[in-house]
Design a protein around this motif. Structure first.
Motif, PDB file in Angstrom:
ATOM      1  N   GLN A  36       0.672  -1.159   0.077  1.00 19.59           N
ATOM      2  CA  GLN A  36      -0.049   0.000   0.044  1.00 19.59           C
ATOM      3  C   GLN A  36       0.683   1.315  -0.272  1.00 19.59           C
ATOM      4  OE1 GLN A  36      -3.091   0.127   2.771  1.00 19.59           O
ATOM      5  NE2 GLN A  36      -3.999  -1.845   2.030  1.00 19.59           N
ATOM      6  N   GLY A  37       2.269   1.262   0.226  1.00 25.61           N
ATOM      7  CA  GLY A  37       2.912   2.091   0.259  1.00 25.61           C
ATOM      8  C   GLY A  37       3.258   2.835   1.634  1.00 25.61           C
ATOM      9  N   LEU A  38       4.501   3.505   1.898  1.00 21.47           N
ATOM     10  CA  LEU A  38       4.739   3.797   3.235  1.00 21.47           C
ATOM     11  C   LEU A  38       5.143   5.199   3.011  1.00 21.47           C
ATOM     12  CD1 LEU A  38       6.742   1.003   4.520  1.00 21.47           C
ATOM     13  CD2 LEU A  38       4.483   1.489   5.388  1.00 21.47           C
ATOM     14  N   GLY A  39       5.294   6.393   4.105  1.00 25.47           N
ATOM     15  CA  GLY A  39       5.529   7.584   4.163  1.00 25.47           C
ATOM     16  C   GLY A  39       6.846   8.089   3.399  1.00 25.47           C
ATOM     17  N   THR A  44      10.415   2.820   4.176  1.00 25.01           N
ATOM     18  CA  THR A  44      10.178   1.803   3.501  1.00 25.01           C
ATOM     19  C   THR A  44      11.401   0.706   3.536  1.00 25.01           C
ATOM     20  OG1 THR A  44       8.772   2.876   1.769  1.00 25.01           O
ATOM     21  CG2 THR A  44      10.004   0.707   1.186  1.00 25.01           C
ATOM     22  N   GLN A  45      12.532   1.220   3.527  1.00 23.12           N
ATOM     23  CA  GLN A  45      13.792   0.434   3.615  1.00 23.12           C
ATOM     24  C   GLN A  45      13.814  -0.443   4.956  1.00 23.12           C
ATOM     25  OE1 GLN A  45      15.977  -0.178   1.608  1.00 23.12           O
ATOM     26  NE2 GLN A  45      17.600  -1.191   2.756  1.00 23.12           N
ATOM     27  N   ALA A  46      13.280   0.277   6.242  1.00 21.86           N
ATOM     28  CA  ALA A  46      13.512  -0.126   7.408  1.00 21.86           C
ATOM     29  C   ALA A  46      12.541  -1.552   7.432  1.00 21.86           C
ATOM     30  CB  ALA A  46      13.198   0.753   8.398  1.00 21.86           C
ATOM     31  N   VAL A  47      11.119  -1.268   6.802  1.00 19.23           N
ATOM     32  CA  VAL A  47      10.209  -2.521   6.659  1.00 19.23           C
ATOM     33  C   VAL A  47      10.822  -3.594   6.123  1.00 19.23           C
ATOM     34  CG1 VAL A  47       7.990  -2.973   5.918  1.00 19.23           C
ATOM     35  CG2 VAL A  47       8.639  -0.904   7.238  1.00 19.23           C
ATOM     36  N   SER A  79      16.891 -14.896  -0.363  1.00 20.95           N
ATOM     37  CA  SER A  79      17.773 -14.322  -1.325  1.00 20.95           C
ATOM     38  C   SER A  79      17.121 -13.297  -2.019  1.00 20.95           C
ATOM     39  CB  SER A  79      17.874 -15.599  -2.281  1.00 20.95           C
ATOM     40  OG  SER A  79      18.470 -16.780  -1.807  1.00 20.95           O
ATOM     41  N   VAL A  80      15.898 -13.266  -2.433  1.00 15.28           N
ATOM     42  CA  VAL A  80      15.323 -12.392  -3.034  1.00 15.28           C
ATOM     43  C   VAL A  80      15.310 -10.814  -2.215  1.00 15.28           C
ATOM     44  CG1 VAL A  80      13.112 -11.314  -3.841  1.00 15.28           C
ATOM     45  CG2 VAL A  80      13.814 -13.631  -4.324  1.00 15.28           C
ATOM     46  N   LEU A  81      14.985 -11.017  -0.910  1.00 12.36           N
ATOM     47  CA  LEU A  81      14.765 -10.118   0.073  1.00 12.36           C
ATOM     48  C   LEU A  81      16.295  -9.411   0.301  1.00 12.36           C
ATOM     49  CD1 LEU A  81      12.254 -11.365   2.599  1.00 12.36           C
ATOM     50  CD2 LEU A  81      11.936  -9.215   1.398  1.00 12.36           C
ATOM     51  N   SER A  82      17.316 -10.203   0.128  1.00  9.63           N
ATOM     52  CA  SER A  82      18.718  -9.479   0.528  1.00  9.63           C
ATOM     53  C   SER A  82      18.852  -8.930  -0.629  1.00  9.63           C
ATOM     54  CB  SER A  82      19.510 -11.127   0.582  1.00  9.63           C
ATOM     55  OG  SER A  82      20.760 -10.451   0.554  1.00  9.63           O
ATOM     56  N   ARG A  83      18.664  -9.128  -1.822  1.00 12.04           N
ATOM     57  CA  ARG A  83      18.618  -8.310  -3.009  1.00 12.04           C
ATOM     58  C   ARG A  83      18.115  -7.056  -2.997  1.00 12.04           C
ATOM     59  NH1 ARG A  83      17.921 -11.490  -8.405  1.00 12.04           N
ATOM     60  NH2 ARG A  83      18.756  -9.299  -9.244  1.00 12.04           N
ATOM     61  N   VAL A  84      16.700  -6.923  -2.466  1.00 12.38           N
ATOM     62  CA  VAL A  84      16.029  -5.919  -2.270  1.00 12.38           C
ATOM     63  C   VAL A  84      16.604  -4.821  -1.527  1.00 12.38           C
ATOM     64  CG1 VAL A  84      13.777  -5.062  -1.851  1.00 12.38           C
ATOM     65  CG2 VAL A  84      13.991  -6.827  -3.066  1.00 12.38           C
ATOM     66  N   THR A  85      17.021  -5.428  -0.170  1.00  6.50           N
ATOM     67  CA  THR A  85      17.633  -4.395   0.838  1.00  6.50           C
ATOM     68  C   THR A  85      18.932  -3.816   0.522  1.00  6.50           C
ATOM     69  OG1 THR A  85      18.579  -6.499   1.890  1.00  6.50           O
ATOM     70  CG2 THR A  85      16.751  -5.839   2.745  1.00  6.50           C
ATOM     71  N   PRO A 145      -2.828   2.732   7.972  1.00  3.42           N
ATOM     72  CA  PRO A 145      -4.105   1.755   8.033  1.00  3.42           C
ATOM     73  C   PRO A 145      -3.726   0.169   8.187  1.00  3.42           C
ATOM     74  CG  PRO A 145      -4.184   3.324   6.357  1.00  3.42           C
ATOM     75  CD  PRO A 145      -2.590   3.349   6.869  1.00  3.42           C
ATOM     76  N   VAL A 146      -2.690  -0.315   7.688  1.00  7.26           N
ATOM     77  CA  VAL A 146      -2.531  -1.601   7.838  1.00  7.26           C
ATOM     78  C   VAL A 146      -2.146  -2.097   9.367  1.00  7.26           C
ATOM     79  CG1 VAL A 146      -1.072  -3.686   7.135  1.00  7.26           C
ATOM     80  CG2 VAL A 146      -1.787  -2.112   5.432  1.00  7.26           C
ATOM     81  N   ALA A 147      -2.821  -3.229   9.752  1.00  2.00           N
ATOM     82  CA  ALA A 147      -2.522  -3.576  11.350  1.00  2.00           C
ATOM     83  C   ALA A 147      -1.161  -4.127  11.311  1.00  2.00           C
ATOM     84  CB  ALA A 147      -3.502  -4.426  11.730  1.00  2.00           C
ATOM     85  N   ALA A 148      -0.534  -3.865  12.521  1.00  2.00           N
ATOM     86  CA  ALA A 148       0.489  -4.571  13.002  1.00  2.00           C
ATOM     87  C   ALA A 148       1.752  -4.348  12.062  1.00  2.00           C
ATOM     88  CB  ALA A 148       0.449  -6.076  12.950  1.00  2.00           C
ATOM     89  N   THR A 149       1.783  -3.136  11.512  1.00  3.26           N
ATOM     90  CA  THR A 149       2.970  -2.632  10.873  1.00  3.26           C
ATOM     91  C   THR A 149       4.220  -2.302  11.838  1.00  3.26           C
ATOM     92  OG1 THR A 149       1.741  -1.582   9.100  1.00  3.26           O
ATOM     93  CG2 THR A 149       3.902  -0.778   9.270  1.00  3.26           C
ATOM     94  N   PRO A 150       5.063  -2.982  11.622  1.00  2.51           N
ATOM     95  CA  PRO A 150       6.116  -2.741  12.699  1.00  2.51           C
ATOM     96  C   PRO A 150       7.034  -1.455  12.472  1.00  2.51           C
ATOM     97  CG  PRO A 150       7.039  -4.073  10.740  1.00  2.51           C
ATOM     98  CD  PRO A 150       5.721  -3.665  10.383  1.00  2.51           C
ATOM     99  N   SER A 151       7.703  -1.342  13.724  1.00  7.33           N
ATOM    100  CA  SER A 151       8.442  -0.081  13.660  1.00  7.33           C
ATOM    101  C   SER A 151       9.972  -0.370  12.996  1.00  7.33           C
ATOM    102  CB  SER A 151       8.962   0.438  14.929  1.00  7.33           C
ATOM    103  OG  SER A 151       7.924   0.648  15.917  1.00  7.33           O
ATOM    104  N   PRO A 152      10.751   0.484  12.309  1.00  9.48           N
ATOM    105  CA  PRO A 152      12.014   0.330  11.710  1.00  9.48           C
ATOM    106  C   PRO A 152      12.738  -0.634  12.429  1.00  9.48           C
ATOM    107  CG  PRO A 152      11.100   2.658  11.154  1.00  9.48           C
ATOM    108  CD  PRO A 152      10.391   2.172  12.157  1.00  9.48           C
ATOM    109  N   GLY A 153      13.177  -1.656  11.770  1.00  6.93           N
ATOM    110  CA  GLY A 153      14.063  -2.678  12.405  1.00  6.93           C
ATOM    111  C   GLY A 153      13.333  -3.364  13.672  1.00  6.93           C
TER     112      GLY A 153
END
Length: 734
Positions: A36-39, A44-47, A79-85, A145-153
């Motif tokens: 849904q997109g973050l601020g 976004t990078q932290a999530v 592996s995919v997430l590692s390349r994204v980060t 709006p999305v429930a349970a969105t974590p804080s960065p890290g």
């Protein structure tokens, strides 16, 4: 040694399942937030990094218990997430979809290993029973709006999460609660013993007084001296007996208070253990909303607000199905297609929100709100006419409030198309029944073009049941104290005969009254003698009230309430059973059902319904002999008279020469198809109100719309055909 090793592996696997459910909650919430997109880019990078760490930890946990299937999926996702980060791979909706599918695959593997259906269900079922904080932080009212969105890290250490806590299986907790409920019987019994001891002491006192008066009246003659002495001895013994009974009563009173205080304290602590974050029941919704919206080509934003409240796990479990129904209903009936919303000047993305807020008196309000088109009130009136809940003339004079009330009626659907989401005619009836079973209330607010809000008021926890004990006929029943408005004595001449029954004047208005034994279908005693006052208990459900005439009002009682068990899952007028302190079991009545029984005139209504069903004649139209035979046998087995026609033209000739109550027709037929037959029926002055059900293999949107335009009351697709579903639709339209 082998048994000990097996036990260790079983415990490790159970621990892994709980941990995996928690990680999956966090990962799924993160992916939905990213979709849904973050601020900001930093957020976004932290999530993304938190998601990467969650998948990495889940992979390691799976490896430790040899869950190679879960480990393999996590390895690929990692592996995919590692390349994204690292910035080597761009974030796209397609990529997020692939990661969501991968987590769905992990959830399926866990399900096959014994985890309850759905990631969220697993987390709710295995949540720390006494943990002060949920494993995934819930948003504040101003959060995304999305429930349970974590804080960065945010990946708190498992060791830190379990400080001063212990995991308790919900089955063990429920067993402990049941044992505490058994102690409630001892508490209630102690109260009964106190009352019995008091009655004995009072009886001894009265008897002593009678003997003393008798002794004083005996003439002081020598022949009567032995009798007088005997009376003095008996009187002295009774006084001693009375003193001992008073002492026993006082001791029992102290013991009863002590037992009551201990039992009440134990129950309260156990109720607190059973309290879980209200947000936990909402964990399964984000992905469900996303999938339903995509299926229907709609764009929906999901939001929750729970104010950090906690609720009884049993209440949350009971509310899960009504919430699912309401959210699906909001998307299906409320939120418009993007192009429709844009044409109305609305944002292309609709919004569905669930808000849980505290009310007074240990109650909470659960509100489901959407900013869609609102309830189509003219469509509701038309659907009610099609379902024969009211006539066309009555629908023209129906008020807005009365129209909204129709939403609660079973058998009403504004969707002529039968799908897995809508068109079954159950509507809010299921939701209202579940809410009322908890002792709650349901309210609907709607505004054309602006949206709909459904508010459910329910208890935050299930407390000890208190009811008013009454006698109706020869049996005793309990009425919930929260439903009782007042108990009054009325003179027989104060009961007035009206066109629709009997009523009394109550607070300046006419209050309908009925004898409770008649509503329950029990034998009605003879009429009371002239001049005898009637006992009336005024009960309410929502905005409706009724006076119940009973033979005796015994008083308020605290009881151990027990739910009905199969096969007595849903008995009209009965909510459950209550065990009194004396050990007697009495039925707990449901006020909402009693008011419905009054409206429906029980006994007469059932008789009329059965007689009509036996006399109903249905015309089955289909060019396939196999389908005709199957439908004919099905309907005749259900008690209907059936005639058949080989195509639309044959059916039209039968309709002009005979009388039918309903038509079940195929669409694709020679000479005259089902659409043409329906149009002819609607154009005919004598047949225009005849219910028509189209049962067809044509599943395209255009065909469904054409069936609706032709005037069909229901459009059933053969690929999802169910015999019980067809019978239910026929009963609804009959």
């Amino acid at each position: 040694m082998a048994d000990r090793g097996d036990d260790l592996r079983a415990r490790l696997l159970a621990t892994f399942r709980v941990e995996a459910a928690e990680h999956l909650q966090l990962i799924t919430a993160n992916l939905l937030a990213l979709e849904q997109g973050l601020g900001s880019n930093a957020e976004t990078q932290a999530v993304w990094e938190a998601t990467f760490r969650g998948v990495h930890t889940l992979k390691g946990a799976a490896r430790s218990v040899s869950k190679t299937d879960v480990e393999a999926v996590c390895q690929t996702a990692e592996s995919v997430l590692s390349r994204v980060t690292r910035g080597e791979l761009a974030s796209t909706p397609a990529l997020i979809d692939q990661l969501q599918d991968a987590m769905g695959e992990v959830s399926r593997f866990l399900l096959e290993s014994g985890v309850p259906s759905g990631v969220a269900a697993a987390a709710v079922t295995h949540r720390d029973a006494v943990a002060p904080e949920p494993p995934v932080p819930s948003p504040t009212p101003d959060a995304h709006p999305v429930a349970a969105t974590p804080s960065p890290g945010a990946t708190p250490s498992p060791g830190l999460q379990t400080v001063n806590t212990i995991r308790v299986g919900t089955a063990k907790l429920d067993a402990l609660i049941l044992q505490a409920e058994d102690l409630l019987l001892a508490k209630l019994a102690a109260g009964e013993r106190v009352s019995e001891a008091g009655d004995l002491a009072e009886s001894a006192s009265r008897l002593g007084t009678v003997l003393k008066q008798a002794s004083a009246r005996i003439p002081s003659l020598e022949a009567t001296v032995p009798v007088a002495l005997l009376l003095e001895e008996v009187e002295s013994a009774l006084r001693s007996w009375e003193a001992k009974l008073v002492t026993l009563r006082d001791h029992l009173t102290v013991d009863a208070r002590t037992t009551g205080r201990v039992v009440d304290g134990l129950q309260e602590e156990l109720r607190r253990l059973r309290m879980v974050p209200a947000s936990s029941v909402l964990d399964l919704f984000p992905r469900m909303v996303r999938d339903i919206a995509r299926q229907q080509g709609k764009e929906v934003e999901w939001a929750t607000r729970d104010e950090g409240l906690e609720m009884d796990r049993q209440v949350l479990e009971a509310m899960k199905d009504p919430l699912i129904h309401l959210v699906r209903n909001a998307i299906d009936h409320g939120i418009e297609l993007p192009e429709t919303r844009i044409s109305k000047g609305k944002p292309r993305r609709g919004r569905v929100e669930v808000r849980i807020a505290a009310l007074e008196g240990n109650r909470v309000e659960i509100a489901v709100r959407d900013n869609g088109a609102g309830v189509d009130l003219p469509g509701v009136r038309a659907a009610a006419v099609r379902a024969r809940l009211l006539s066309a003339e009555e629908s023209l004079t129906l008020s807005t409030e009365a129209t909204a009330e129709l939403l609660y009626r079973s058998g009403l659907s504004t969707s002529p198309v039968i799908t897995d989401i809508a068109g079954h005619g159950l509507g809010l009836a299921i939701v209202k029944e579940r809410v009322e079973r908890l002792g709650g209330q349901l309210h609907v607010e709607t505004s054309a073009g602006e949206g709909t809000t459904v508010r459910m008021e329910v208890p935050a926890s299930i407390a000890t049941f208190r009811g008013l004990l009454v006698r109706a006929g020869e049996q005793r029943f309990l009425l919930p104290v929260e439903a009782v408005q007042q108990a009054v004595r009325i003179a027989p001449e104060a009961i007035e005969r009206l066109e629709e029954g009997y009523a009394i004047s109550w607070h300046g208005r006419a209050l309908p009254v009925a004898r409770l034994v008649a509503l329950l279908g029990l034998p009605v005693d003879a009429k009371p003698e002239t001049g005898t006052m009637e006992l009336c208990v005024v009960v309410s459900s929502g905005e409706e009230q009724i006076g119940l005439l009973v033979e005796e009002i015994i008083g308020e009682r605290e009881v151990l309430a027990k739910e009905l068990q199969p096969p007595l899952v849903r008995v009209p007028n009965v909510a459950g059973a209550g065990v009194l302190g004396s050990g007697e079991m009495v039925l707990i009545l449901r006020s909402a059902d009693l008011i419905k029984s009054f409206r429906a005139r029980p006994g007469q209504g059932v008789h009329v319904h059965r007689t009509r069903e036996q006399q109903m004649t249905i015309l089955v139209v289909d060019d396939s002999i196999t389908t005709r035979t199957m439908e004919k046998n099905l309907l005749e087995t259900a008690g209907y008279r059936v005639r058949v026609a080989v195509d639309g033209l044959d059916a039209w000739m039968l309709l002009k020469s005979d009388v039918f109550d309903l038509v079940v027709s195929d669409v694709d037929m020679p000479r005259l198809d089902g659409f043409g037959l329906t149009e002819r029926i609607r154009a005919d002055g004598q047949l225009s109100d005849l219910p028509v059900i189209l049962v067809t293999a044509l599943e395209s949107r255009e065909d469904k719309e054409r069936g609706i335009e032709a005037g069909a009351n229901a459009y059933v697709v053969k690929s999802s055909f169910d015999q019980s579903n067809l019978l239910s639709i026929i009963r609804r339209l009959a």
